[in-house]
Write an enzyme that holds these catalytic residues in place. Structure first.
Site, PDB file in Angstrom:
ATOM      1  N   ARG A 207       0.908  -1.292  -0.010  1.00 19.96           N
ATOM      2  CA  ARG A 207      -0.149   0.062  -0.163  1.00 19.96           C
ATOM      3  C   ARG A 207       0.777   1.400   0.067  1.00 19.96           C
ATOM      4  O   ARG A 207       1.044   1.918   0.998  1.00 19.96           O
ATOM      5  CB  ARG A 207      -1.000   0.026   1.277  1.00 19.96           C
ATOM      6  CG  ARG A 207      -2.114   0.927   1.256  1.00 19.96           C
ATOM      7  CD  ARG A 207      -2.749   1.333   2.700  1.00 19.96           C
ATOM      8  NE  ARG A 207      -1.643   1.900   3.296  1.00 19.96           N
ATOM      9  CZ  ARG A 207      -1.098   3.135   3.496  1.00 19.96           C
ATOM     10  NH1 ARG A 207      -1.909   4.180   2.581  1.00 19.96           N
ATOM     11  NH2 ARG A 207      -0.457   3.619   4.259  1.00 19.96           N
ATOM     12  N   LYS A 225      12.220   7.682   3.453  1.00 17.08           N
ATOM     13  CA  LYS A 225      12.020   7.936   5.027  1.00 17.08           C
ATOM     14  C   LYS A 225      13.264   7.980   5.704  1.00 17.08           C
ATOM     15  O   LYS A 225      13.573   8.849   6.722  1.00 17.08           O
ATOM     16  CB  LYS A 225      11.285   6.962   5.660  1.00 17.08           C
ATOM     17  CG  LYS A 225       9.757   6.873   5.212  1.00 17.08           C
ATOM     18  CD  LYS A 225       8.936   7.686   6.115  1.00 17.08           C
ATOM     19  CE  LYS A 225       7.550   7.833   5.901  1.00 17.08           C
ATOM     20  NZ  LYS A 225       6.559   8.493   6.400  1.00 17.08           N
ATOM     21  N   ASP A 298       3.722   1.811   5.020  1.00 18.64           N
ATOM     22  CA  ASP A 298       2.943   1.353   3.934  1.00 18.64           C
ATOM     23  C   ASP A 298       2.781  -0.168   3.727  1.00 18.64           C
ATOM     24  O   ASP A 298       2.659  -0.867   2.607  1.00 18.64           O
ATOM     25  CB  ASP A 298       3.645   1.826   2.543  1.00 18.64           C
ATOM     26  CG  ASP A 298       3.414   3.279   2.326  1.00 18.64           C
ATOM     27  OD1 ASP A 298       2.894   3.965   3.349  1.00 18.64           O
ATOM     28  OD2 ASP A 298       4.190   3.956   1.420  1.00 18.64           O
ATOM     29  N   ASP A 320       4.522   4.382  11.213  1.00 21.07           N
ATOM     30  CA  ASP A 320       4.251   5.709  10.756  1.00 21.07           C
ATOM     31  C   ASP A 320       2.975   5.973  10.309  1.00 21.07           C
ATOM     32  O   ASP A 320       2.383   7.065  10.484  1.00 21.07           O
ATOM     33  CB  ASP A 320       5.245   6.208  10.007  1.00 21.07           C
ATOM     34  CG  ASP A 320       5.598   7.543   9.582  1.00 21.07           C
ATOM     35  OD1 ASP A 320       5.451   8.225  10.913  1.00 21.07           O
ATOM     36  OD2 ASP A 320       5.428   8.076   8.627  1.00 21.07           O
ATOM     37  N   ASN A 462      -2.025  11.353   0.204  1.00 21.47           N
ATOM     38  CA  ASN A 462      -0.876  11.272  -0.611  1.00 21.47           C
ATOM     39  C   ASN A 462      -0.852  10.407  -1.708  1.00 21.47           C
ATOM     40  O   ASN A 462      -1.625   9.470  -1.582  1.00 21.47           O
ATOM     41  CB  ASN A 462       0.461  11.195  -0.006  1.00 21.47           C
ATOM     42  CG  ASN A 462       0.638  12.232   1.293  1.00 21.47           C
ATOM     43  OD1 ASN A 462       0.404  13.482   0.794  1.00 21.47           O
ATOM     44  ND2 ASN A 462       0.809  11.847   2.304  1.00 21.47           N
TER      45      ASN A 462
END
Length: 606
Positions: A207, A225, A298, A320, A462
């Protein structure tokens, strides 16, 4: 030998450890004394190793870069900034043009070149190329030009970079662990050249932002990141490890792409997936110790919650998308109270999107309100409503809801669309985490403006193409009354003769300082109170000047100062909760945080 030892702080960790082993085994007394004297002189000269202690290992190689090899090593290469004496000492004569360009001039030249690119992806590729040939200049650029370059190295450009990662891939920037490595993950971790790892960012690529399953090509996210962990939070680059776990992809376009770099089969699920993750988590802890921070990034909803729950009691883990997003949004809400008035408990919240970001934010809001009012969290959840793809989450849907949505199923009639939910719930705050663009329609924004003098609208999805609405739409449709922030950056908007500056609820405000706070205190587990401490620390950094512009977040130009303050508050909470292992506690945690930060300035090699 002494010329090798003299540059102790310019050696890779394995070389430094080899040096230490050599010191212990040398029998010549005079040589031993001279080495120790040099060692004491340079110990912690730059302060950036204070946040951790080297983990001793058995070294097996020593390599000292010089000449052509030195210019090819991104950790030590300075390009045309090597002085005349350095060029003589390190066999660089003839390998460089005669001109000398200091780091500041190199930075100006690089920024000039970057600004000449019209395509954002070309800027991204240029920055990655720079990172691979001159690490210190890369971070100097990013720190000094953070507002301009953050959208280049991270969202929104990193989304396109991940989509095209197979085509632009050049050299490894992290570890790829696939099903082929099952049973051998510990060996794979040992293939990484650095031994003292403090932060791992890991994804399985299912994802990626709002772009869906990008499989192995999701590596751009951990790389991006961790570059921000260094630039914004001051974590040493050598202490950062990006990892992608490849269990396949369900993206047919990638499976049929001849340039795809991952496994060419459907995603593994169930027991096979969890066995790989269990082995990975065990190997990380075995290889890097109890205090290595593992940031999940993700993962799809069905895995994100499961992994966080599964490992939070045994590892230092942080998601996160769930926790970082929640912390930065709560910070924005706390600072927005100065503009809209009241306390958090006075407001009603409506979310579009009930995945890991939406439910994570909702839970942290409920915890903060519970902390402020002393009311049970079950009670504070009642003013927080969520809309998913099937409509408003209500109690009549309870049996069909995923477990992470069930706490948000309140008593109310069924409502199928967002506009109907706005009209019925009458929220003061509208938050978008749906990953679907253009869902805050004109009718929705106008309804919010009719209900509130200053509607608070956060379009957090986003990249930019997936944002629920643009800044211009929010300001125009609300007649300039909206307090607006988004996940991706938007330019200032002029409406009715006034310029509005949209805020960006970017996780980069939180996770670099949060991670630094955990590392410098030796924290062994993450607690929700640490997330609230980070939110409060960020909100406290918003100035009156920022509020006058309608901003609810401080400018990124001060991000290192912001990160140091967040790190201090997180560390203080860790000490308060008894979860910090670095003792004694530093007297001034902000100064200690600043002293631990990596500095990208060039060093003298003489």
């Amino acid at each position: 030998m002494l010329s090798f030892l003299r540059h102790r702080h310019y050696l890779r960790p394995v070389e430094r450890l080899m040096e230490g082993a050599m010191k212990k085994t040398m029998s010549n007394g005079s040589v031993h004394m001279e080495i120790e004297e040099i060692d004491n002189k340079y110990e912690e000269a730059y302060g950036e190793h204070n946040a951790t202690e080297d983990q001793l290992i058995t070294p097996w190689t020593v390599s000292v870069a010089s000449g052509y090899s030195l210019l090819r090593d991104p950790i030590y290469n300075k390009g045309l900034a090597f002085t005349e004496k350095e060029r003589d000492a390190h066999y660089l004569r003839g390998l460089l043009p005669p001109a000398l360009l200091n780091q500041e001039l190199q930075e100006r030249r690089m920024m000039h070149n970057l600004r000449n690119y019209e395509v954002p992806l070309h800027r991204y590729i240029a920055m990655m190329d720079l990172q691979e040939r001159n690490e210190r200049l890369f971070y100097k650029l990013l720190i000094d030009n953070v507002e301009e370059l953050l959208p280049v190295v991270y969202t929104p450009t990193v989304g396109e970079a991940c989509q095209k990662y197979g085509s632009i891939y050049r050299r490894p920037q992290g570890l790829f662990i696939s099903l082929k490595e099952k049973g051998k993950i510990l060996e794979v971790l040992k293939n990484w050249p650095e031994r003292n790892i403090q932060v791992i960012v890991v994804t399985d690529g299912e994802r990626i932002l709002g772009l869906g399953d990008l499989g192995c090509q999701g590596m751009g996210i951990p790389v991006g990141k961790l570059s921000l962990y260094t630039a914004l939070g001051g974590i040493r680059p050598s202490a950062c490890l990006p990892i992608t776990i490849d269990v396949g992809t369900n993206n047919e376009q990638l499976l049929n792409d001849e340039f795809y770099i991952g496994l060419r089969h459907k995603r593994a699920r169930g027991q096979e997936y969890m066995e790989l993750l269990d082995e990975f988590m065990y190997a990380v802890k075995k290889n890097y110790g109890e205090k290595v921070l593992i940031q999940f990034e993700d993962f799809a909803n069905h895995n994100a919650f499961e992994l966080l729950s599964r490992y939070s009691s045994s590892h230092l883990v942080f998601n996160d998308d769930i926790q970082g997003t929640a912390s930065v949004v709560v910070a924005g809400l706390l600072s927005a109270l100065k503009l809209v008035g009241g306390t958090l408990a006075d407001h009603t919240f409506l979310f579009l999107g009930a995945g890991e970001a939406g439910t994570g934010i909702a839970e942290l809001i409920a915890l903060e309100v519970s902390k402020q009012t002393q009311a049970p969290v079950e009670e504070t959840r009642k003013k927080i409503w969520l809309v998913d793809s099937k409509g408003l989450i209500v109690r009549s849907r309870l049996d069909s809801l995923q477990h992470f949505k069930k706490p948000w199923a309140h008593d109310h009639e069924s409502i199928k669309d967002l506009l109907g939910a706005v009209q019925a719930i009458k929220p003061t705050v509208l938050i978008g985490t749906s990953g679907v663009g253009k869902t805050f329609t004109k009718e929705v924004v106008e309804a919010m403006a009719s209900l509130n003098e200053k509607p608070l609208i956060l379009a957090l999805s986003n990249p930019t193409s997936q944002s629920e609405c643009t800044a211009e739409e929010a300001y125009t449709w609300s007649q300039g009354r909206a307090i607006f922030a988004s996940g991706s950056p938007f330019d200032p908007v002029e409406y009715d003769g006034k310029v509005y500056v949209p805020g960006q609820a970017n996780n980069a405000y939180i996770f670099p300082g949060f991670g630094l706070g955990l590392i410098m205190s030796g924290t062994i587990r993450v607690h929700d109170d640490m997330l609230l401490a980070a939110s409060e620390a960020l909100a406290a950094q918003v100035s009156e000047e920022n509020y006058e512009k309608g901003l609810i977040y401080p400018p990124f130009t001060n991000i290192r100062k912001i990160s140091a303050n967040i790190a201090a508050k997180v560390a203080a909470k860790a000490y308060e909760l008894g979860l910090a292992s670095r003792l004694p506690r530093p007297k001034d945690l902000v100064k200690f945080a600043e002293s631990c930060m990596y500095s990208p300035g060039y060093r003298s090699y003489l």
